[in-house]
Design a protein around this motif. Structure first.
Motif, PDB file in Angstrom:
ATOM      1  N   LYS A   1       1.207  -1.695  -0.289  1.00  0.00           N
ATOM      2  CA  LYS A   1      -0.172   0.214   0.067  1.00  0.00           C
ATOM      3  C   LYS A   1       0.671   1.491  -0.159  1.00  0.00           C
ATOM      4  O   LYS A   1       0.141   2.000  -0.731  1.00  0.00           O
ATOM      5  CB  LYS A   1      -0.706  -0.118   1.617  1.00  0.00           C
TER       6      LYS A   1
ATOM      7  N   CYS B   1       1.102   4.149  -2.798  1.00  0.00           N
ATOM      8  CA  CYS B   1       0.487   5.630  -2.786  1.00  0.00           C
ATOM      9  C   CYS B   1       2.429   6.622  -2.699  1.00  0.00           C
ATOM     10  O   CYS B   1       2.197   7.619  -3.081  1.00  0.00           O
ATOM     11  CB  CYS B   1       0.217   5.773  -1.186  1.00  0.00           C
TER      12      CYS B   1
ATOM     13  N   VAL C   1       3.241  10.044  -5.245  1.00  0.00           N
ATOM     14  CA  VAL C   1       3.471  11.612  -4.169  1.00  0.00           C
ATOM     15  C   VAL C   1       5.054  11.906  -5.111  1.00  0.00           C
ATOM     16  O   VAL C   1       4.508  13.402  -4.594  1.00  0.00           O
ATOM     17  CB  VAL C   1       4.022  11.177  -2.048  1.00  0.00           C
TER      18      VAL C   1
ATOM     19  N   LEU D   1      -4.364  14.583  -3.818  1.00  0.00           N
ATOM     20  CA  LEU D   1      -2.777  14.059  -2.195  1.00  0.00           C
ATOM     21  C   LEU D   1      -4.251  13.674  -1.521  1.00  0.00           C
ATOM     22  O   LEU D   1      -4.226  12.633  -0.288  1.00  0.00           O
ATOM     23  CB  LEU D   1      -2.783  15.500  -0.995  1.00  0.00           C
ATOM     24  N   HIS D   2      -5.538  14.102  -1.843  1.00  0.00           N
ATOM     25  CA  HIS D   2      -6.578  13.516  -0.538  1.00  0.00           C
ATOM     26  C   HIS D   2      -7.369  11.885  -1.797  1.00  0.00           C
ATOM     27  O   HIS D   2      -7.400  11.574  -0.757  1.00  0.00           O
ATOM     28  CB  HIS D   2      -7.919  13.813  -1.281  1.00  0.00           C
ATOM     29  N   LYS D   3      -6.747  11.635  -2.327  1.00  0.00           N
ATOM     30  CA  LYS D   3      -7.004  10.416  -3.299  1.00  0.00           C
ATOM     31  C   LYS D   3      -6.357   9.270  -3.275  1.00  0.00           C
ATOM     32  O   LYS D   3      -6.520   8.196  -2.399  1.00  0.00           O
ATOM     33  CB  LYS D   3      -6.823  10.776  -4.939  1.00  0.00           C
ATOM     34  N   ILE D   4      -4.744  10.121  -2.943  1.00  0.00           N
ATOM     35  CA  ILE D   4      -4.117   8.967  -2.186  1.00  0.00           C
ATOM     36  C   ILE D   4      -3.809   8.437  -0.840  1.00  0.00           C
ATOM     37  O   ILE D   4      -3.621   7.637  -0.705  1.00  0.00           O
ATOM     38  CB  ILE D   4      -2.396   9.839  -2.677  1.00  0.00           C
ATOM     39  N   ARG D   5      -4.225   9.572   0.314  1.00  0.00           N
ATOM     40  CA  ARG D   5      -4.993   9.018   1.140  1.00  0.00           C
ATOM     41  C   ARG D   5      -5.732   8.052   1.638  1.00  0.00           C
ATOM     42  O   ARG D   5      -5.369   7.316   2.172  1.00  0.00           O
ATOM     43  CB  ARG D   5      -5.449  10.140   1.889  1.00  0.00           C
ATOM     44  N   ASN D   6      -6.801   8.471   0.595  1.00  0.00           N
ATOM     45  CA  ASN D   6      -8.635   7.673   0.347  1.00  0.00           C
ATOM     46  C   ASN D   6      -7.892   6.324   0.330  1.00  0.00           C
ATOM     47  O   ASN D   6      -8.492   5.341   0.184  1.00  0.00           O
ATOM     48  CB  ASN D   6      -8.649   8.111  -0.380  1.00  0.00           C
TER      49      ASN D   6
ATOM     50  N   PHE E   1      -4.719   5.119   0.803  1.00  0.00           N
ATOM     51  CA  PHE E   1      -3.670   4.054   1.330  1.00  0.00           C
ATOM     52  C   PHE E   1      -4.870   4.150   2.449  1.00  0.00           C
ATOM     53  O   PHE E   1      -4.481   2.966   3.354  1.00  0.00           O
ATOM     54  CB  PHE E   1      -2.850   5.913   2.417  1.00  0.00           C
ATOM     55  N   LEU E   2      -5.494   4.699   3.099  1.00  0.00           N
ATOM     56  CA  LEU E   2      -6.575   3.782   3.598  1.00  0.00           C
ATOM     57  C   LEU E   2      -7.531   3.765   3.984  1.00  0.00           C
ATOM     58  O   LEU E   2      -8.355   2.095   5.124  1.00  0.00           O
ATOM     59  CB  LEU E   2      -7.198   5.178   4.573  1.00  0.00           C
TER      60      LEU E   2
ATOM     61  N   ASN F   1     -16.320  12.191  -2.154  1.00  0.00           N
ATOM     62  CA  ASN F   1     -15.129  12.693  -2.214  1.00  0.00           C
ATOM     63  C   ASN F   1     -14.091  11.481  -3.213  1.00  0.00           C
ATOM     64  O   ASN F   1     -12.875  11.408  -2.947  1.00  0.00           O
ATOM     65  CB  ASN F   1     -14.277  12.581  -0.843  1.00  0.00           C
TER      66      ASN F   1
END
Length: 135
Positions: free
Chosen positions: A79, A83, A87, A112-117, A119-120, A133
């Protein structure tokens, strides 16, 4: 570079900061000589060698994470790798030499929001205004 102060200048600094944070190397690191700098170093290594340029401390923390979550170390590292490439691409785009080639703040935030999502493992969350989102 002798031009007017602008948001693109801020984006340059942000891009360099991202590259520094995720490689653990500053632009003045002794390994950067001749035509090789932080920007070109990251650019040469993407995407195939992303795990060789990431700060080893980040990998260590991800390997320790399974004890706190229910995922395996291998899953966390996979993961992370998925990501890291986007980045680093954001960092490269923001630190492009020409201001006109740099990403906008709005586009950086969206990515960055896409990457965070990813990752999480979050998909399709709604903003407070009701928009989805996952764009």
């Amino acid at each position: 570079m002798g031009l007017e102060v602008s948001m693109q200048g801020d984006m340059y600094s942000y891009g360099v900061l991202l590259l520094e944070m995720f490689t653990g190397k500053g632009p003045t690191n002794n390994m950067f000589t001749g035509n090789v700098n932080l920007h070109s170093y990251v650019q040469m290594c993407l995407p195939e060698q992303v795990m060789q340029i990431v700060d080893p401390q980040i990998i260590l923390e991800m390997e320790e994470e399974p004890s706190r979550s229910m995922q395996s170390s291998t899953t966390n590292i996979s993961k992370l790798e998925a990501c890291l490439v986007p980045v680093f691409r954001i960092g490269l785009s923001c630190s492009a030499e020409m201001p006109s080639e740099r990403m906008s703040v709005k586009d950086v935030l969206k990515e960055l929001h896409k990457i965070r999502n990813v990752f999480l493992g979050v998909r399709g969350q709604r903003h407070q205004d009701g928009r989805r989102n996952d764009s």
